[in-house]
Motif scaffolding. Structure first.
Motif, short mmCIF file in Angstrom:
data_model
loop_
_atom_site.label_atom_id
_atom_site.label_comp_id
_atom_site.label_asym_id
_atom_site.label_seq_id
_atom_site.Cartn_x
_atom_site.Cartn_y
_atom_site.Cartn_z
N CYS A 51 0.87 -1.21 0.07
CA CYS A 51 -0.24 -0.02 -0.03
C CYS A 51 0.92 1.15 -0.03
N TYR A 52 0.79 2.05 -0.89
CA TYR A 52 1.49 3.38 -1.12
C TYR A 52 0.53 4.43 -1.32
N GLN A 53 0.59 5.53 -0.51
CA GLN A 53 -0.44 6.61 -0.65
C GLN A 53 -1.78 6.05 -0.96
N ASP A 54 -2.13 5.15 -0.03
CA ASP A 54 -3.67 4.77 -0.01
C ASP A 54 -4.09 3.91 -1.42
N LYS A 55 -2.87 3.49 -2.00
CA LYS A 55 -3.36 2.93 -3.31
C LYS A 55 -2.61 1.33 -3.33
N GLN A 57 -0.55 -1.48 -4.73
CA GLN A 57 0.47 -1.51 -5.72
C GLN A 57 0.92 -3.16 -5.71
N GLU A 67 1.79 0.11 -9.98
CA GLU A 67 0.38 0.75 -9.92
C GLU A 67 -0.50 -0.06 -10.78
N ARG A 91 -11.14 1.97 2.95
CA ARG A 91 -10.06 2.50 2.89
C ARG A 91 -8.99 2.30 3.78
N ARG A 94 -5.95 4.59 9.18
CA ARG A 94 -4.86 5.65 9.44
C ARG A 94 -4.43 5.63 10.83
#
Length: 97
Positions: A51-55, A57, A67, A91, A94
């Motif tokens: 997970c990188y910046q909420d995406k 990969q 991505e 999501r 956090r």
């Protein structure tokens, strides 16, 4: 009311990778993508979800993280036996500092 507007946004908004002003722009974009595309066949054990910046990969052993476009995300979900639509609503948690 928030849920209705959120649902409308999901249904009618398009991601940046799917917005084009004309068919020619789409065609040129596809040709450019095809020229720089790579085929990376790996064993499942060599594919690591990150997970990188909420995406989400996929990192390949000995390589960088890639991505996922909408299609490839759907393919990963299908392989995992999950519905893509249910995952896009969640999501990552956090941390609160």
């Amino acid at each position: 009311m928030k849920r209705a507007s959120f649902a409308a946004k999901l249904l009618y908004s398009r991601q940046e990778d799917t917005q084009f002003n004309s068919f020619d722009a789409l065609y040129t974009h596809c040709l450019d993508k095809q020229r720089v595309s790579e085929v990376n066949w790996r064993l499942p054990i060599e594919v690591i979800p990150v997970c990188y910046q909420d995406k989400l990969q996929l990192k390949l052993t000995g390589s960088r993280a890639y991505e996922l476009c909408d299609w490839s995300f759907g393919q990963v979900c299908q392989l995992a036996g999950l519905k893509k639509e249910s995952l896009t609503l969640h999501r990552a948690p956090r941390s609160r500092a």
